[in-house]
Design a protein around this motif. Structure first.
Motif, mmCIF file in Angstrom:
data_model
loop_
_atom_site.group_PDB
_atom_site.id
_atom_site.type_symbol
_atom_site.label_atom_id
_atom_site.label_comp_id
_atom_site.label_asym_id
_atom_site.label_seq_id
_atom_site.Cartn_x
_atom_site.Cartn_y
_atom_site.Cartn_z
ATOM 1 N N GLY A 73 0.809 -1.223 0.000
ATOM 2 C CA GLY A 73 0.000 0.000 0.000
ATOM 3 C C GLY A 73 0.836 1.265 0.000
ATOM 4 O O GLY A 73 2.067 1.232 -0.068
ATOM 5 N N ASP A 74 0.116 2.401 0.054
ATOM 6 C CA ASP A 74 0.775 3.701 -0.002
ATOM 7 C C ASP A 74 0.747 4.371 1.367
ATOM 8 O O ASP A 74 0.026 3.946 2.266
ATOM 9 C CB ASP A 74 0.033 4.613 -0.990
ATOM 10 C CG ASP A 74 0.127 4.060 -2.407
ATOM 11 O OD1 ASP A 74 1.204 3.546 -2.762
ATOM 12 O OD2 ASP A 74 -0.884 4.130 -3.128
ATOM 13 N N VAL A 75 1.512 5.457 1.463
ATOM 14 C CA VAL A 75 1.451 6.282 2.673
ATOM 15 C C VAL A 75 0.030 6.853 2.764
ATOM 16 O O VAL A 75 -0.476 7.402 1.784
ATOM 17 C CB VAL A 75 2.466 7.449 2.575
ATOM 18 C CG1 VAL A 75 2.376 8.333 3.805
ATOM 19 C CG2 VAL A 75 3.874 6.927 2.401
ATOM 20 N N PRO A 76 -0.666 6.701 3.897
ATOM 21 C CA PRO A 76 -2.028 7.232 3.996
ATOM 22 C C PRO A 76 -2.063 8.757 3.900
ATOM 23 O O PRO A 76 -1.048 9.421 4.128
ATOM 24 C CB PRO A 76 -2.499 6.784 5.387
ATOM 25 C CG PRO A 76 -1.405 6.022 5.996
ATOM 26 C CD PRO A 76 -0.204 6.090 5.140
ATOM 27 N N SER A 77 -3.244 9.290 3.565
ATOM 28 C CA SER A 77 -3.373 10.741 3.456
ATOM 29 C C SER A 77 -3.331 11.383 4.840
ATOM 30 O O SER A 77 -4.035 10.933 5.753
ATOM 31 C CB SER A 77 -4.700 11.095 2.777
ATOM 32 O OG SER A 77 -4.968 12.459 2.991
ATOM 33 N N PRO A 78 -2.556 12.459 4.986
ATOM 34 C CA PRO A 78 -2.560 13.161 6.281
ATOM 35 C C PRO A 78 -3.888 13.871 6.536
ATOM 36 O O PRO A 78 -4.127 14.364 7.631
ATOM 37 C CB PRO A 78 -1.399 14.155 6.151
ATOM 38 C CG PRO A 78 -1.125 14.280 4.702
ATOM 39 C CD PRO A 78 -1.594 13.037 4.037
ATOM 40 N N ALA A 79 -4.776 13.905 5.522
ATOM 41 C CA ALA A 79 -6.103 14.489 5.727
ATOM 42 C C ALA A 79 -7.021 13.491 6.428
ATOM 43 O O ALA A 79 -8.019 13.872 7.021
ATOM 44 C CB ALA A 79 -6.712 14.896 4.387
ATOM 45 N N ASN A 80 -6.666 12.212 6.328
ATOM 46 C CA ASN A 80 -7.507 11.185 6.926
ATOM 47 C C ASN A 80 -6.617 10.045 7.443
ATOM 48 O O ASN A 80 -6.663 8.927 6.929
ATOM 49 C CB ASN A 80 -8.489 10.670 5.850
ATOM 50 C CG ASN A 80 -9.484 9.712 6.419
ATOM 51 O OD1 ASN A 80 -9.735 9.719 7.626
ATOM 52 N ND2 ASN A 80 -10.028 8.853 5.570
ATOM 53 N N PRO A 81 -5.796 10.335 8.449
ATOM 54 C CA PRO A 81 -4.841 9.314 8.909
ATOM 55 C C PRO A 81 -5.551 8.152 9.609
ATOM 56 O O PRO A 81 -6.645 8.336 10.151
ATOM 57 C CB PRO A 81 -3.958 10.086 9.892
ATOM 58 C CG PRO A 81 -4.772 11.247 10.325
ATOM 59 C CD PRO A 81 -5.703 11.581 9.215
ATOM 60 N N PRO A 82 -4.946 6.956 9.602
ATOM 61 C CA PRO A 82 -5.560 5.813 10.273
ATOM 62 C C PRO A 82 -5.674 6.045 11.782
ATOM 63 O O PRO A 82 -4.932 6.844 12.354
ATOM 64 C CB PRO A 82 -4.566 4.671 9.990
ATOM 65 C CG PRO A 82 -3.690 5.160 8.900
ATOM 66 C CD PRO A 82 -3.665 6.634 8.970
ATOM 67 N N SER A 83 -6.603 5.325 12.406
ATOM 68 C CA SER A 83 -6.762 5.426 13.861
ATOM 69 C C SER A 83 -5.565 4.771 14.552
ATOM 70 O O SER A 83 -4.794 4.035 13.922
ATOM 71 C CB SER A 83 -8.042 4.702 14.283
ATOM 72 O OG SER A 83 -7.911 3.326 13.941
ATOM 73 N N GLY A 84 -5.435 5.022 15.845
ATOM 74 C CA GLY A 84 -4.376 4.363 16.623
ATOM 75 C C GLY A 84 -3.003 4.684 16.073
ATOM 76 O O GLY A 84 -2.672 5.846 15.811
ATOM 77 N N CYS A 85 -2.203 3.656 15.867
ATOM 78 C CA CYS A 85 -0.873 3.867 15.269
ATOM 79 C C CYS A 85 -1.048 4.127 13.779
ATOM 80 O O CYS A 85 -1.628 3.294 13.064
ATOM 81 C CB CYS A 85 0.005 2.632 15.497
ATOM 82 S SG CYS A 85 1.551 2.745 14.575
ATOM 83 N N ILE A 86 -0.518 5.248 13.299
ATOM 84 C CA ILE A 86 -0.719 5.621 11.890
ATOM 85 C C ILE A 86 -0.096 4.606 10.928
ATOM 86 O O ILE A 86 -0.451 4.554 9.765
ATOM 87 C CB ILE A 86 -0.124 7.019 11.581
ATOM 88 C CG1 ILE A 86 1.254 7.169 12.235
ATOM 89 C CG2 ILE A 86 -1.084 8.116 11.984
ATOM 90 C CD1 ILE A 86 1.974 8.444 11.880
ATOM 91 N N PHE A 87 0.804 3.764 11.438
ATOM 92 C CA PHE A 87 1.475 2.802 10.562
ATOM 93 C C PHE A 87 0.756 1.445 10.543
ATOM 94 O O PHE A 87 1.115 0.571 9.772
ATOM 95 C CB PHE A 87 2.937 2.627 11.040
ATOM 96 C CG PHE A 87 3.794 1.801 10.124
ATOM 97 C CD1 PHE A 87 3.965 2.150 8.792
ATOM 98 C CD2 PHE A 87 4.447 0.668 10.584
ATOM 99 C CE1 PHE A 87 4.752 1.384 7.939
ATOM 100 C CE2 PHE A 87 5.240 -0.101 9.744
ATOM 101 C CZ PHE A 87 5.399 0.259 8.423
#
Ligand code: SF4
Length: 350
Positions: A289-303
């Motif tokens: 996958g790709d680096v997630p968008s900083p406009a909608n980061p994943p919950s918890g640990c961003i990684f």
């Protein structure tokens, strides 16, 4: 003279960055209504000692270039402090000073840009390009300007006789040398180099890196070296900060980070560094996958969506940045438990 805090008694601190934030509004539609926030840099902290070189690494879109630009106030930060120790001994918060004060400070803090061609005005001669900062800051006039340009060209390995030529008459490596000469014109103390060799042929990259290393030693410069490629910065940097979706996920002295990574993202970056011995076989960790968008980061640990060690807690709780060892911090719930692959492990197995 202001108090000068020391970095473990070894170096005087020149830069203290505390909880730096750079958020941009996300706008959509005909009316450009604000529909969200892009947290390009979200709470970055670190210190830099005089004549220290810090690498800032991560994939494209992780926020490292925004950090560099915000430090030099090319963007006005959303929050945090950027404390810089001036040559007169005073401390100044770059994040809060006026534009007029910032103009003066730019003599001490400069940037080297990624693309040596687009950062040079094609209509100006090399003399005028290198002299530009001297003219803007009223630091030299007439023959003194030409003498200073000649001195700077020599310092970066260019013949002063070519100062009447235009940028297109030079190779990519020479153009980056022109950019470096322009950066040095005002005798800066801190340089932010944003991917300074990534637009160059591999054969030329080493020459420019060697030049920066030599200039750093001779002119006692402090560097922040931004790169997407850990193998580019590993030889030149004293310490390395790894960024992911606007946050620092690990920071450690270079050797320590390469041999003993404590964040799974760093482990993946380290696995992409070619081993010094080509006979050593190492497992290349390919991140899905790709680096997630900083406009909608994943919950918890961003990684967590890309982490091969993720557990339930990783989706729910944001891991804090924890101390692993002196000068080594990592942002992972399991930083103390995971046995991650570093370059030394690979060498031992061979
Ligand atoms: Fe991976 Fe969990 Fe550590 Fe994040 S906190 S890096 S998801 S193990």
């Amino acid at each position: 003279m202001a108090d000068r805090p020391a970095d473990n008694g070894k170096r005087d601190i020149i830069l203290k960055v505390k909880d730096l934030k750079m958020h941009f509004p996300l706008r959509q539609g005909m009316l450009q209504r604000r529909v969200g926030t892009i947290k390009a840099v979200d709470g970055v902290s670190f210190e830099l000692g005089e004549q220290e070189v810090m690498g800032l690494v991560g994939e494209s879109g992780c926020g490292k270039t925004t950090v560099g630009r915000t430090l030099l106030r090319l963007y006005d930060p959303t929050g945090g402090e950027v404390l810089f120790h001036r040559s007169d001994g005073s401390w100044v918060d770059v994040a809060k000073i006026s534009r007029k004060e910032m103009k003066d400070l730019r003599k001490e803090m400069r940037m080297i840009f990624q693309d040596p061609f687009s950062s040079l005005n094609p209509r100006l001669t090399v003399r005028d390009i290198i002299a530009e900062p001297l003219v803007i800051h009223g630091e030299a006039t007439g023959s003194a300007t030409t003498e200073r340009v000649a001195e700077l060209m020599q310092a970066v390995g260019l013949k002063p006789a070519y100062m009447g030529r235009y940028p297109h008459e030079f190779s990519g490596g020479q153009r980056q040398r022109i950019g470096v000469a322009r950066t040095l014109a005002l005798n800066p103390r801190l340089i932010v180099a944003d991917e300074p060799v990534s637009a160059l042929d591999v054969s030329v990259q080493a020459q420019v890196l060697n030049l920066l290393q030599t200039l750093k030693d001779e002119l006692r410069l402090t560097f922040i070296f931004i790169s997407h490629d850990l193998s580019v910065v590993e030889h030149i940097c004293d310490k390395i900060a790894v960024m992911y979706v606007g946050k620092l996920v690990e920071l450690a002295p270079t050797d320590e980070l390469l041999r003993n990574p404590k964040h799974p993202y760093t482990e993946a970056l380290v696995s992409a560094v070619p081993p010094a011995d080509p006979l050593i076989k190492m497992e290349r960790i390919i991140l899905e996958g790709d680096v997630p968008s900083p406009a909608n980061p994943p919950s918890g640990c961003i990684f967590h969506p890309r982490c091969r060690y993720a557990k339930e807690i990783c989706q729910e709780e944001v891991p804090p940045l924890v101390n692993i060892a002196p000068n080594h911090v990592a942002r992972c719930h399991f930083a103390d438990e995971l046995e991650l692959q570093g370059v030394a492990d690979v060498a031992n197995e061979a």
